[in-house]
Design an enzyme around this catalytic site. Structure first.
Site, PDB file in Angstrom:
ATOM      1  N   GLY A 246     -39.786  56.750 126.589  1.00 32.87           N
ATOM      2  CA  GLY A 246     -40.491  57.642 126.893  1.00 32.87           C
ATOM      3  C   GLY A 246     -41.689  57.640 127.442  1.00 32.87           C
ATOM      4  O   GLY A 246     -43.058  58.764 126.593  1.00 32.87           O
TER       5      GLY A 246
ATOM      6  N   VAL B  48     -50.551  67.596 119.372  1.00 32.91           N
ATOM      7  CA  VAL B  48     -50.939  66.798 120.275  1.00 32.91           C
ATOM      8  C   VAL B  48     -50.567  67.751 121.251  1.00 32.91           C
ATOM      9  O   VAL B  48     -49.502  67.826 122.060  1.00 32.91           O
ATOM     10  CB  VAL B  48     -50.113  65.751 120.628  1.00 32.91           C
TER      11      VAL B  48
ATOM     12  N   SER C 167     -43.526  62.707 112.920  1.00 30.81           N
ATOM     13  CA  SER C 167     -44.212  63.959 112.702  1.00 30.81           C
ATOM     14  C   SER C 167     -44.246  64.478 112.198  1.00 30.81           C
ATOM     15  O   SER C 167     -43.738  64.216 110.858  1.00 30.81           O
ATOM     16  CB  SER C 167     -43.532  64.655 113.460  1.00 30.81           C
TER      17      SER C 167
ATOM     18  N   GLY D   4     -47.050  62.452 128.253  1.00 31.74           N
ATOM     19  CA  GLY D   4     -47.577  62.523 126.880  1.00 31.74           C
ATOM     20  C   GLY D   4     -48.275  61.334 126.234  1.00 31.74           C
ATOM     21  O   GLY D   4     -48.378  60.293 126.507  1.00 31.74           O
TER      22      GLY D   4
ATOM     23  N   PHE E  97     -44.795  68.693 125.090  1.00 30.95           N
ATOM     24  CA  PHE E  97     -44.253  68.985 124.177  1.00 30.95           C
ATOM     25  C   PHE E  97     -43.903  70.143 124.107  1.00 30.95           C
ATOM     26  O   PHE E  97     -42.438  70.704 124.710  1.00 30.95           O
ATOM     27  CB  PHE E  97     -44.914  68.775 123.230  1.00 30.95           C
TER      28      PHE E  97
ATOM     29  N   TYR F 234     -35.574  70.493 114.949  1.00 29.20           N
ATOM     30  CA  TYR F 234     -36.572  69.394 114.489  1.00 29.20           C
ATOM     31  C   TYR F 234     -37.297  68.681 113.844  1.00 29.20           C
ATOM     32  O   TYR F 234     -37.139  67.241 114.072  1.00 29.20           O
ATOM     33  CB  TYR F 234     -37.192  70.189 115.539  1.00 29.20           C
TER      34      TYR F 234
END
Ligand code: 8X3
Length: 251
Positions: free
Chosen positions: A9, A185, A139, A13, A189, A152
């Site tokens: 990824g 952040v 996270s 970001g 996202f 999530y």
């Protein structure tokens, strides 16, 4: 010493910030992502500054292509020192009983199964070489559920369990395993979470100074370069006016 760092990824970001920070640190980079054009752009940017970069365009949900790409790495790129399992996303913020499979599946398939696949593909080589470091992007959402976070949050709780599990499995080796747990952040996202609704995405960061991808990448580079006897097992990184996934003080 120059390391080979694979970042999933890496086209946006936190992943892209990690690519730039590890490049500044003098490492060699394998950058993966779905968007070939964006991969090429970051490769050219970093090569221009003298970094050796290999790009691999694949989706971590596509196990056949991912396996093919990793198993056919050129000899000089095979010995991956650091795996940054960053690829991940959030979709939707509906109550669990109103969410939909179209949002749930990409999150579970990317955040959990994609991370597992990359771990399965890369870590055996680390065990064989008796060196390596896995940095998983967890996270604050994995610490406790917040309103609408349900699936999530569950995927990030899974990242926590998988990171802890792997750390146990390699505890008899010098391999280190890190769970980075960012809070707010500001990246793409929330645009992705709200399916391109930029106004709604902007409200997430309203009245608070959010973290940047660089703030998280700094910690990743620190963890990867800590003395060999130091294992940064887990780091929770929050904006100063955020206390948890659901306590955010806006001014
Ligand atoms: C991203 C942080 O708080 O938006 O994982 O879930 S949060």
């Amino acid at each position: 010493m120059k390391k080979i760092v694979l970042i999933t990824g890496a086209t946006s970001g936190i992943g892209q910030a990690c690519a730039r920070k590890f490049a500044e640190n003098g490492d060699k980079l394998i950058l993966t992502g779905r968007n070939l054009e964006a991969l090429t752009a970051i490769r050219q940017e970093l090569e221009h500054k003298g970094t050796e970069v290999l790009t691999l365009a694949f989706d971590v949900r596509d196990s056949e292509t991912a396996t093919q790409c990793i198993t056919s790495l050129p000899a000089e790129w095979k010995d991956i020192d650091v795996l940054v399992n960053n690829a991940g996303l959030a979709l939707g913020l509906e109550p669990e009983y109103e969410g939909c499979m179209e949002d749930w599946e990409p999150m579970i398939d990317t955040n959990v199964k994609g991370l597992l696949l990359m771990t399965r593909l890369v870590v055996p080589g680390m065990v064989e070489r008796n060196r390596g470091h896995i940095i998983n992007m967890g996270s604050v959402a994995g610490d406790a559920a917040y309103a609408g976070g349900n699936v999530y949050c569950a995927t990030k709780a899974a990242v926590k369990a998988l990171t802890d599990g792997l750390r146990i499995d390699v505890a008899n080796t010098p391999i280190r395993v890190t769970n980075l747990k960012p809070g707010l952040v500001e990246t793409n996202f929330s645009n992705i979470r709200f399916h391109g609704d930029v106004d709604r995405a902007a409200t997430v960061y309203k009245g608070i100074k959010p973290l940047t991808g660089d703030d998280i990448a700094d910690v990743a580079v620190y963890a990867a370069n800590a003395p060999e006897h130091v294992q940064i097992a887990e780091v929770l990184i929050l904006a100063t006016h955020q206390a948890s996934g659901s306590v955010i003080v806006r001014k």
